[in-house]
Design an enzyme around this catalytic site. Structure first.
Site, PDB file in Angstrom:
ATOM      1  N   LYS A  54       0.778  -0.061  -9.800  1.00 49.08           N
ATOM      2  CA  LYS A  54      -0.101   0.164  -8.635  1.00 49.08           C
ATOM      3  C   LYS A  54      -1.274   1.052  -9.016  1.00 49.08           C
ATOM      4  O   LYS A  54      -2.419   0.790  -8.659  1.00 49.08           O
ATOM      5  CB  LYS A  54       0.691   0.832  -7.497  1.00 49.08           C
ATOM      6  CG  LYS A  54       1.582  -0.113  -6.722  1.00 49.08           C
ATOM      7  CD  LYS A  54       2.544   0.656  -5.816  1.00 49.08           C
ATOM      8  CE  LYS A  54       3.586  -0.291  -5.225  1.00 49.08           C
ATOM      9  NZ  LYS A  54       4.741   0.396  -4.650  1.00 49.08           N
ATOM     10  N   GLN A  98       6.995   5.555  -2.193  1.00 49.94           N
ATOM     11  CA  GLN A  98       7.799   4.501  -2.820  1.00 49.94           C
ATOM     12  C   GLN A  98       9.249   4.548  -2.324  1.00 49.94           C
ATOM     13  O   GLN A  98       9.876   5.609  -2.309  1.00 49.94           O
ATOM     14  CB  GLN A  98       7.747   4.665  -4.354  1.00 49.94           C
ATOM     15  CG  GLN A  98       8.444   3.578  -5.139  1.00 49.94           C
ATOM     16  CD  GLN A  98       7.748   2.217  -5.054  1.00 49.94           C
ATOM     17  OE1 GLN A  98       6.550   2.123  -4.853  1.00 49.94           O
ATOM     18  NE2 GLN A  98       8.526   1.165  -5.201  1.00 49.94           N
ATOM     19  N   ASP A 121       1.391   0.628   3.769  1.00 48.97           N
ATOM     20  CA  ASP A 121       2.587  -0.224   3.711  1.00 48.97           C
ATOM     21  C   ASP A 121       2.824  -0.919   5.054  1.00 48.97           C
ATOM     22  O   ASP A 121       3.572  -1.895   5.131  1.00 48.97           O
ATOM     23  CB  ASP A 121       3.830   0.634   3.431  1.00 48.97           C
ATOM     24  CG  ASP A 121       4.248   0.611   1.969  1.00 48.97           C
ATOM     25  OD1 ASP A 121       4.034  -0.424   1.313  1.00 48.97           O
ATOM     26  OD2 ASP A 121       4.797   1.625   1.507  1.00 48.97           O
TER      27      ASP A 121
HETATM   28  N1  GUN Z   1       9.772  -0.468  -2.821  1.00 51.86           N
HETATM   29  C1  GUN Z   1       9.821  -1.804  -3.075  1.00 51.86           C
HETATM   30  N2  GUN Z   1       8.817  -2.447  -2.448  1.00 51.86           N
HETATM   31  C2  GUN Z   1       8.117  -1.505  -1.791  1.00 51.86           C
HETATM   32  C3  GUN Z   1       6.963  -1.552  -0.965  1.00 51.86           C
HETATM   33  O1  GUN Z   1       6.364  -2.608  -0.704  1.00 51.86           O
HETATM   34  N3  GUN Z   1       6.537  -0.359  -0.478  1.00 51.86           N
HETATM   35  C4  GUN Z   1       7.176   0.804  -0.744  1.00 51.86           C
HETATM   36  N4  GUN Z   1       6.693   1.914  -0.204  1.00 51.86           N
HETATM   37  N5  GUN Z   1       8.249   0.882  -1.503  1.00 51.86           N
HETATM   38  C5  GUN Z   1       8.712  -0.270  -2.023  1.00 51.86           C
END
Ligand code: GUN
Length: 296
Positions: A54, A98, A121
Protein backbone atom coordinates in the site's frame (compact mmCIF):
# COMPACT_ATOMS: atom_id res chain seq x y z
CA UNK A 1 -18.24 -21.29 -24.32
CA UNK A 2 -15.03 -19.74 -23.07
CA UNK A 3 -15.45 -16.83 -20.69
CA UNK A 4 -13.98 -13.39 -21.28
CA UNK A 5 -11.28 -12.77 -18.70
CA UNK A 6 -11.82 -9.54 -16.77
CA UNK A 7 -8.28 -8.26 -16.34
CA UNK A 8 -8.19 -6.65 -12.90
CA UNK A 9 -4.48 -6.01 -13.10
CA UNK A 10 -4.84 -3.88 -16.22
CA UNK A 11 -7.98 -2.18 -14.89
CA UNK A 12 -6.22 -1.35 -11.62
CA UNK A 13 -3.37 0.27 -13.58
CA UNK A 14 -5.96 2.46 -15.35
CA UNK A 15 -7.55 3.43 -12.01
CA UNK A 16 -4.13 4.29 -10.56
CA UNK A 17 -3.45 6.40 -13.66
CA UNK A 18 -6.66 8.38 -13.06
CA UNK A 19 -5.73 8.81 -9.39
CA UNK A 20 -2.25 10.02 -10.36
CA UNK A 21 -3.77 12.56 -12.78
CA UNK A 22 -6.07 14.00 -10.10
CA UNK A 23 -3.19 14.06 -7.60
CA UNK A 24 -1.01 15.98 -10.09
CA UNK A 25 -3.79 18.55 -10.62
CA UNK A 26 -4.29 18.95 -6.87
CA UNK A 27 -0.60 19.75 -6.53
CA UNK A 28 -0.43 22.12 -9.51
CA UNK A 29 -3.70 23.97 -9.04
CA UNK A 30 -4.23 23.82 -5.28
CA UNK A 31 -0.82 23.12 -3.74
CA UNK A 32 -2.28 20.08 -1.95
CA UNK A 33 -0.67 16.64 -1.65
CA UNK A 34 -3.12 13.92 -0.54
CA UNK A 35 -1.82 11.84 2.36
CA UNK A 36 -2.69 8.30 3.47
CA UNK A 37 -1.83 7.08 6.99
CA UNK A 38 -1.66 3.32 7.50
CA UNK A 39 -1.58 1.94 11.03
CA UNK A 40 -0.26 -1.56 11.63
CA UNK A 41 -0.38 -3.10 15.11
CA UNK A 42 1.82 -6.16 15.54
CA UNK A 43 3.87 -8.17 13.08
CA UNK A 44 1.43 -10.40 11.22
CA UNK A 45 3.44 -11.34 8.09
CA UNK A 46 0.50 -11.09 5.64
CA UNK A 47 -0.46 -7.68 7.05
CA UNK A 48 3.15 -6.49 6.75
CA UNK A 49 3.17 -7.45 3.06
CA UNK A 50 -0.13 -5.59 2.43
CA UNK A 51 1.03 -2.48 4.30
CA UNK A 52 4.34 -2.34 2.40
CA UNK A 53 2.57 -2.69 -0.91
CA UNK A 54 0.00 0.00 0.00
CA UNK A 55 2.80 2.40 0.97
CA UNK A 56 4.70 1.79 -2.27
CA UNK A 57 1.67 2.36 -4.50
CA UNK A 58 0.61 5.45 -2.54
CA UNK A 59 3.97 7.05 -3.30
CA UNK A 60 3.86 5.87 -6.93
CA UNK A 61 0.67 7.87 -7.60
CA UNK A 62 2.25 10.98 -6.05
CA UNK A 63 0.62 10.93 -2.62
CA UNK A 64 2.26 11.05 0.81
CA UNK A 65 2.36 7.77 2.72
CA UNK A 66 2.60 7.77 6.51
CA UNK A 67 3.21 4.39 8.13
CA UNK A 68 2.67 3.89 11.86
CA UNK A 69 3.92 0.54 13.14
CA UNK A 70 2.92 -0.22 16.72
CA UNK A 71 3.91 -3.03 19.08
CA UNK A 72 1.66 -6.06 19.25
CA UNK A 73 0.87 -5.24 22.90
CA UNK A 74 0.00 -1.56 22.29
CA UNK A 75 -2.67 -0.36 24.75
CA UNK A 76 -6.04 0.54 23.25
CA UNK A 77 -5.79 4.08 24.69
CA UNK A 78 -2.49 4.63 22.86
CA UNK A 79 -3.94 3.45 19.55
CA UNK A 80 -6.98 5.70 20.04
CA UNK A 81 -4.67 8.62 20.84
CA UNK A 82 -2.77 8.06 17.57
CA UNK A 83 -6.03 7.93 15.61
CA UNK A 84 -7.15 11.17 17.29
CA UNK A 85 -3.89 12.80 16.24
CA UNK A 86 -4.34 11.61 12.63
CA UNK A 87 -7.99 12.75 12.64
CA UNK A 88 -6.77 16.26 13.49
CA UNK A 89 -3.80 16.32 11.11
CA UNK A 90 -4.75 18.31 7.96
CA UNK A 91 -2.00 16.63 5.91
CA UNK A 92 -3.69 13.24 6.46
CA UNK A 93 -6.74 12.72 4.21
CA UNK A 94 -7.12 8.97 4.61
CA UNK A 95 -6.61 6.66 7.60
CA UNK A 96 -6.46 2.89 7.40
CA UNK A 97 -6.03 0.65 10.43
CA UNK A 98 -4.89 -2.72 9.15
CA UNK A 99 -7.11 -5.60 10.26
CA UNK A 100 -7.15 -8.00 11.99
CA UNK A 101 -6.06 -6.27 15.19
CA UNK A 102 -4.53 -8.22 18.10
CA UNK A 103 -7.21 -9.81 20.28
CA UNK A 104 -7.02 -7.35 23.20
CA UNK A 105 -8.09 -4.44 20.97
CA UNK A 106 -11.77 -3.74 20.28
CA UNK A 107 -11.92 -3.56 16.49
CA UNK A 108 -15.34 -1.86 16.33
CA UNK A 109 -14.28 0.80 18.84
CA UNK A 110 -11.04 1.47 16.98
CA UNK A 111 -12.66 1.68 13.52
CA UNK A 112 -15.45 3.93 14.81
CA UNK A 113 -12.90 6.33 16.30
CA UNK A 114 -11.64 7.22 12.80
CA UNK A 115 -13.08 10.45 11.37
CA UNK A 116 -15.69 9.10 8.87
CA UNK A 117 -14.47 11.61 6.26
CA UNK A 118 -10.99 10.01 6.47
CA UNK A 119 -12.25 6.42 6.70
CA UNK A 120 -10.91 5.26 3.32
CA UNK A 121 -11.83 1.64 4.15
CA UNK A 122 -15.50 2.63 4.45
CA UNK A 123 -15.82 0.54 7.64
CA UNK A 124 -17.00 3.30 10.03
CA UNK A 125 -20.60 2.86 11.12
CA UNK A 126 -21.48 6.27 9.60
CA UNK A 127 -20.21 5.21 6.19
CA UNK A 128 -22.01 1.87 6.47
CA UNK A 129 -25.24 3.76 7.20
CA UNK A 130 -24.70 6.28 4.40
CA UNK A 131 -24.06 3.49 1.88
CA UNK A 132 -27.12 1.59 3.10
CA UNK A 133 -29.33 4.63 2.59
CA UNK A 134 -27.88 5.49 -0.82
CA UNK A 135 -26.04 8.60 0.35
CA UNK A 136 -22.55 9.76 -0.53
CA UNK A 137 -20.05 7.81 1.60
CA UNK A 138 -16.65 6.19 1.65
CA UNK A 139 -17.14 2.79 0.00
CA UNK A 140 -15.16 -0.34 1.02
CA UNK A 141 -12.38 -0.93 -1.50
CA UNK A 142 -12.93 -4.55 -2.56
CA UNK A 143 -16.65 -4.13 -3.33
CA UNK A 144 -15.95 -0.79 -5.04
CA UNK A 145 -13.32 -2.41 -7.27
CA UNK A 146 -15.69 -5.27 -8.08
CA UNK A 147 -18.47 -2.82 -8.97
CA UNK A 148 -16.13 -0.83 -11.24
CA UNK A 149 -15.24 -4.00 -13.17
CA UNK A 150 -18.91 -5.00 -13.50
CA UNK A 151 -19.91 -1.54 -14.74
CA UNK A 152 -17.02 -1.47 -17.17
CA UNK A 153 -17.94 -4.87 -18.60
CA UNK A 154 -21.73 -4.48 -18.74
CA UNK A 155 -22.44 -0.76 -18.82
CA UNK A 156 -25.77 -0.87 -16.97
CA UNK A 157 -26.43 -3.58 -14.36
CA UNK A 158 -30.11 -2.61 -14.07
CA UNK A 159 -32.48 -5.55 -13.62
CA UNK A 160 -29.78 -8.20 -13.44
CA UNK A 161 -30.03 -11.01 -10.88
CA UNK A 162 -26.99 -10.82 -8.62
CA UNK A 163 -25.98 -13.38 -6.01
CA UNK A 164 -23.36 -12.43 -3.44
CA UNK A 165 -21.95 -15.45 -1.62
CA UNK A 166 -20.66 -14.32 1.78
CA UNK A 167 -22.09 -11.86 4.31
CA UNK A 168 -19.00 -10.18 5.74
CA UNK A 169 -19.05 -6.51 6.70
CA UNK A 170 -15.96 -5.93 4.56
CA UNK A 171 -17.18 -7.47 1.29
CA UNK A 172 -20.52 -9.30 1.18
CA UNK A 173 -22.84 -6.75 2.77
CA UNK A 174 -21.43 -3.61 1.09
CA UNK A 175 -21.25 -5.46 -2.25
CA UNK A 176 -24.95 -6.26 -1.99
CA UNK A 177 -25.73 -2.60 -1.20
CA UNK A 178 -23.75 -1.41 -4.21
CA UNK A 179 -25.46 -3.88 -6.55
CA UNK A 180 -28.83 -2.81 -5.18
CA UNK A 181 -27.81 0.81 -5.80
CA UNK A 182 -27.22 -0.15 -9.44
CA UNK A 183 -30.74 -1.67 -9.59
CA UNK A 184 -29.82 -5.37 -9.48
CA UNK A 185 -32.11 -7.90 -7.82
CA UNK A 186 -29.80 -9.03 -5.04
CA UNK A 187 -29.58 -12.25 -3.04
CA UNK A 188 -27.04 -12.66 -0.24
CA UNK A 189 -26.13 -16.32 0.24
CA UNK A 190 -24.06 -17.70 3.12
CA UNK A 191 -23.05 -20.86 4.95
CA UNK A 192 -26.65 -21.62 5.99
CA UNK A 193 -28.21 -21.02 2.57
CA UNK A 194 -30.27 -23.98 1.35
CA UNK A 195 -29.52 -25.31 -2.13
CA UNK A 196 -26.76 -22.87 -2.94
CA UNK A 197 -26.33 -24.49 -6.35
CA UNK A 198 -29.89 -23.53 -7.30
CA UNK A 199 -29.47 -19.99 -5.95
CA UNK A 200 -26.22 -19.47 -7.87
CA UNK A 201 -27.77 -21.00 -10.98
CA UNK A 202 -30.30 -18.13 -11.19
CA UNK A 203 -27.65 -15.40 -11.14
CA UNK A 204 -26.57 -13.19 -14.01
CA UNK A 205 -23.84 -11.91 -11.68
CA UNK A 206 -22.09 -14.09 -9.08
CA UNK A 207 -19.80 -12.47 -6.51
CA UNK A 208 -17.99 -15.11 -4.46
CA UNK A 209 -16.55 -13.83 -1.17
CA UNK A 210 -16.38 -16.69 1.30
CA UNK A 211 -12.70 -17.55 1.64
CA UNK A 212 -13.09 -21.24 0.78
CA UNK A 213 -10.86 -22.49 -2.02
CA UNK A 214 -12.72 -23.36 -5.25
CA UNK A 215 -16.04 -23.99 -3.48
CA UNK A 216 -18.15 -22.79 -6.43
CA UNK A 217 -17.95 -25.30 -9.29
CA UNK A 218 -18.68 -24.39 -12.91
CA UNK A 219 -21.75 -26.64 -12.94
CA UNK A 220 -23.55 -24.25 -10.55
CA UNK A 221 -23.09 -21.26 -12.84
CA UNK A 222 -25.65 -20.17 -15.41
CA UNK A 223 -24.34 -20.12 -18.96
CA UNK A 224 -23.08 -16.64 -19.82
CA UNK A 225 -23.12 -15.29 -16.23
CA UNK A 226 -20.46 -12.86 -15.01
CA UNK A 227 -18.34 -14.16 -12.13
CA UNK A 228 -16.42 -11.92 -9.73
CA UNK A 229 -14.13 -14.04 -7.59
CA UNK A 230 -13.08 -12.17 -4.44
CA UNK A 231 -11.37 -15.17 -2.81
CA UNK A 232 -7.61 -15.29 -2.38
CA UNK A 233 -6.76 -18.70 -0.93
CA UNK A 234 -3.31 -20.19 -0.60
CA UNK A 235 -3.33 -23.94 -1.22
CA UNK A 236 -0.84 -26.63 -2.11
CA UNK A 237 -1.32 -28.35 -5.48
CA UNK A 238 1.04 -30.88 -7.01
CA UNK A 239 3.55 -30.05 -4.29
CA UNK A 240 3.48 -26.31 -5.08
CA UNK A 241 1.93 -23.42 -3.19
CA UNK A 242 -0.62 -21.68 -5.42
CA UNK A 243 -3.28 -18.96 -5.09
CA UNK A 244 -6.84 -19.92 -5.98
CA UNK A 245 -10.17 -18.15 -5.69
CA UNK A 246 -13.50 -19.19 -4.18
CA UNK A 247 -14.57 -20.32 -7.67
CA UNK A 248 -13.19 -23.30 -9.55
CA UNK A 249 -11.74 -21.30 -12.43
CA UNK A 250 -11.09 -24.27 -14.74
CA UNK A 251 -14.73 -25.39 -14.86
CA UNK A 252 -16.35 -21.96 -14.35
CA UNK A 253 -14.50 -20.35 -17.25
CA UNK A 254 -16.12 -22.93 -19.58
CA UNK A 255 -19.68 -21.77 -18.77
CA UNK A 256 -19.43 -18.15 -17.58
CA UNK A 257 -19.62 -15.25 -20.00
CA UNK A 258 -16.91 -13.39 -18.08
CA UNK A 259 -14.79 -14.14 -15.03
CA UNK A 260 -12.09 -12.51 -12.92
CA UNK A 261 -8.96 -14.65 -12.47
CA UNK A 262 -7.09 -15.24 -9.21
CA UNK A 263 -4.53 -13.78 -9.02
CA UNK A 264 -4.95 -10.72 -11.26
CA UNK A 265 -8.67 -10.04 -10.79
CA UNK A 266 -10.21 -8.37 -7.77
CA UNK A 267 -6.96 -8.28 -5.74
CA UNK A 268 -5.17 -5.47 -7.61
CA UNK A 269 -8.40 -3.44 -7.70
CA UNK A 270 -8.58 -3.32 -3.90
CA UNK A 271 -5.41 -1.26 -3.46
CA UNK A 272 -6.25 0.87 -6.52
CA UNK A 273 -9.59 1.71 -4.89
CA UNK A 274 -7.88 2.56 -1.61
CA UNK A 275 -5.84 5.16 -3.52
CA UNK A 276 -9.01 6.33 -5.29
CA UNK A 277 -10.80 6.73 -1.94
CA UNK A 278 -7.85 8.71 -0.56
CA UNK A 279 -7.86 11.22 -3.41
CA UNK A 280 -11.67 11.42 -3.18
CA UNK A 281 -11.43 12.11 0.57
CA UNK A 282 -8.83 14.82 -0.09
CA UNK A 283 -11.04 16.51 -2.73
CA UNK A 284 -14.08 16.40 -0.42
CA UNK A 285 -12.08 17.79 2.54
CA UNK A 286 -11.04 20.74 0.40
CA UNK A 287 -14.37 21.31 -1.38
CA UNK A 288 -12.82 20.44 -4.75
CA UNK A 289 -14.14 18.40 -7.69
CA UNK A 290 -13.96 14.66 -7.09
CA UNK A 291 -12.25 12.50 -9.70
CA UNK A 292 -14.73 11.04 -12.17
CA UNK A 293 -15.42 7.30 -12.34
CA UNK A 294 -13.58 6.53 -9.11
CA UNK A 295 -16.54 6.52 -6.73
CA UNK A 296 -19.76 4.52 -6.50
N1 GUN B 1 -7.08 -6.59 6.18
C1 GUN B 1 -7.36 -7.31 5.06
N2 GUN B 1 -8.02 -6.56 4.16
C2 GUN B 1 -8.15 -5.34 4.71
C3 GUN B 1 -8.74 -4.13 4.26
O1 GUN B 1 -9.29 -4.02 3.15
N3 GUN B 1 -8.67 -3.08 5.12
C4 GUN B 1 -8.08 -3.18 6.34
N4 GUN B 1 -8.08 -2.10 7.11
N5 GUN B 1 -7.53 -4.29 6.78
C5 GUN B 1 -7.56 -5.36 5.97
Amino acid sequence: MTADIIDGKAFAATVRGKVAERVARLKEENGIVPGLAVVLVGEDPASQVYVRSKGKMTVEVGMNSYEHKLDVDTAEADLLALIDKLNNDPSVHGILVQLPLPGHLNEDLVINSIDPAKDVDGFHISNVGLLGTGQKSMVPCTPLGSLMMLRDYHGSLSGMNAVVIGRSNIVGKPMAQLLLGDSCTVTIAHSRTKDLAEVVGRADIVVAAVGRPEMVPGEWIKEGATVIDVGINRIERDGKKVLVGDVDFASASKVAGAITPVPGGVGPMTIACLLANTVTACCRANGLAEPEGLTA
